[in-house]
Write an enzyme that holds these catalytic residues in place. Structure first.
Site, PDB file in Angstrom:
ATOM      1  N   SER A 141      13.182 -57.750  19.745  1.00 23.87           N
ATOM      2  CA  SER A 141      13.818 -59.002  20.187  1.00 23.87           C
ATOM      3  C   SER A 141      13.605 -59.133  21.690  1.00 23.87           C
ATOM      4  O   SER A 141      13.474 -58.117  22.387  1.00 23.87           O
ATOM      5  CB  SER A 141      15.320 -58.932  19.903  1.00 23.87           C
ATOM      6  OG  SER A 141      16.007 -59.947  20.612  1.00 23.87           O
ATOM      7  N   TYR A 155      23.515 -54.767  20.305  1.00 29.15           N
ATOM      8  CA  TYR A 155      22.232 -55.307  19.825  1.00 29.15           C
ATOM      9  C   TYR A 155      21.124 -55.051  20.840  1.00 29.15           C
ATOM     10  O   TYR A 155      20.061 -54.536  20.506  1.00 29.15           O
ATOM     11  CB  TYR A 155      22.395 -56.807  19.557  1.00 29.15           C
ATOM     12  CG  TYR A 155      21.150 -57.460  18.995  1.00 29.15           C
ATOM     13  CD1 TYR A 155      20.782 -57.259  17.672  1.00 29.15           C
ATOM     14  CD2 TYR A 155      20.343 -58.273  19.790  1.00 29.15           C
ATOM     15  CE1 TYR A 155      19.641 -57.855  17.145  1.00 29.15           C
ATOM     16  CE2 TYR A 155      19.208 -58.876  19.269  1.00 29.15           C
ATOM     17  CZ  TYR A 155      18.869 -58.667  17.941  1.00 29.15           C
ATOM     18  OH  TYR A 155      17.736 -59.253  17.426  1.00 29.15           O
TER      19      TYR A 155
END
Ligand code: NAD
Length: 249
Positions: A141, A155
């Site tokens: 990501s 995350y």
């Protein structure tokens, strides 16, 4: 990009980017193992794959549980006899707060799914990838390198670890002719935001990309297939952004 006679594992194949990737690999002739937790969703993706003339192997497994994760490579080898490509795509994304009592729960579950499971599955897949001179594509990501938004510590940390893991893996497996690469999406329309209770957040992010758009799962799948293909035979240890220019802003 033909993947005829290739065997591919896609984790998190019941939704979003993983589902789009599994269908595209099947369309290009691969035998695909679909890994996910929800049987009815996996069945729908399997039916889409079957339209392209190939029945995938469907494995219901929670990658964050060792005993379930361990079945993925073993059953793939049992069924198809080899492994050419491992796509570690399964991932979770939740808001967290370092000051809240449940912070460590979110941190542990995020690290277990987004990082530890990748390490375990890759560890089990590596000997088979060495045999076929195959490759690994890990779905990271832009959050791995960008800390623009607060309350995603777990995350972002998990994806930063995944990036370092993948580059180290690329170096370690290069002498065996095995490649390892990252795809780092920016915002993409999938259910991951709904699951985090952030359904509107993804559309809002449109204005924050240079191209003023949010990606589609198919667009990430295209990059994954490129990296997994012979066309990318000189590409290893790379991090391919598909973020509509988010990191330019
Ligand atoms: P999604 O929620 O639509 O799909 C994620 C898939 O992973 C689902 O099939 C889910 O069931 C599966 N999964 C999650 N935990 C699992 C577990 N423990 N065991 C087995 N399967 C599990 O989300 P997505 O957007 O398609 O996400 C795919 C990957 O892309 C993730 O790694 C995510 O971090 C990454 N990503 C997504 C975006 C985005 O904007 N959608 C942006 C950057 C990175």
């Amino acid at each position: 990009m033909s993947f005829a006679s290739k065997v591919v594992i896609v984790t998190g194949a019941s939704d979003g980017i993983g589902a789009a990737t599994a269908i595209k690999f099947t369309k290009e002739g691969a035998d695909v193992t679909l890994v996910g937790r929800t049987e009815d969703k996996l069945a729908k993706v399997a039916a889409e794959c079957a339209k392209h003339g190939k029945n995938p192997l469907v494995i219901k497994a929670d990658v964050s549980k060792d005993e379930e994760a361990k079945t993925i490579v073993a059953r793939t080898i049992q069924t198809f006899g080899k492994l050419d490509v491992l796509v570690n795509n399964a991932g979770i994304f939740f808001l967290d707060d370092i000051m809240k009592p449940n912070f460590m729960e979110t941190f542990d579950s995020t690290m277990n799914t987004n990082m530890r499971a990748v390490a375990l599955i890759t560890h089990l897949a590596a000997p088979h990838l060495v045999e076929t001179k195959g490759n690994v594509v890990n779905v990271s990501s832009i959050g791995a390198t960008m800390v623009k938004y607060p309350n995603f510590v777990s995350y972002k940390t998990s994806k930063a670890a995944l990036n370092h893991f993948t580059r180290s893996l690329a170096l370690e497996l290069a002498p065996h002719g095995v490649r390892a690469n990252l795809v780092s999406p920016g915002p993409v329309y999938t259910d991951i935001f709904n699951k985090a209770g952030l359904a509107d957040f993804v559309s809002d992010l449109k204005t924050e990309t240079a191209l003023k758009r949010v990606g589609e799962p198919d667009e990430i799948a295209d990059v994954i297939l490129f990296l997994a293909s012979e066309k990318a035979r000189s590409v290893t240890g790379s991090d391919y952004l598909s973020d509509n220019g988010s990191l330019l802003m």
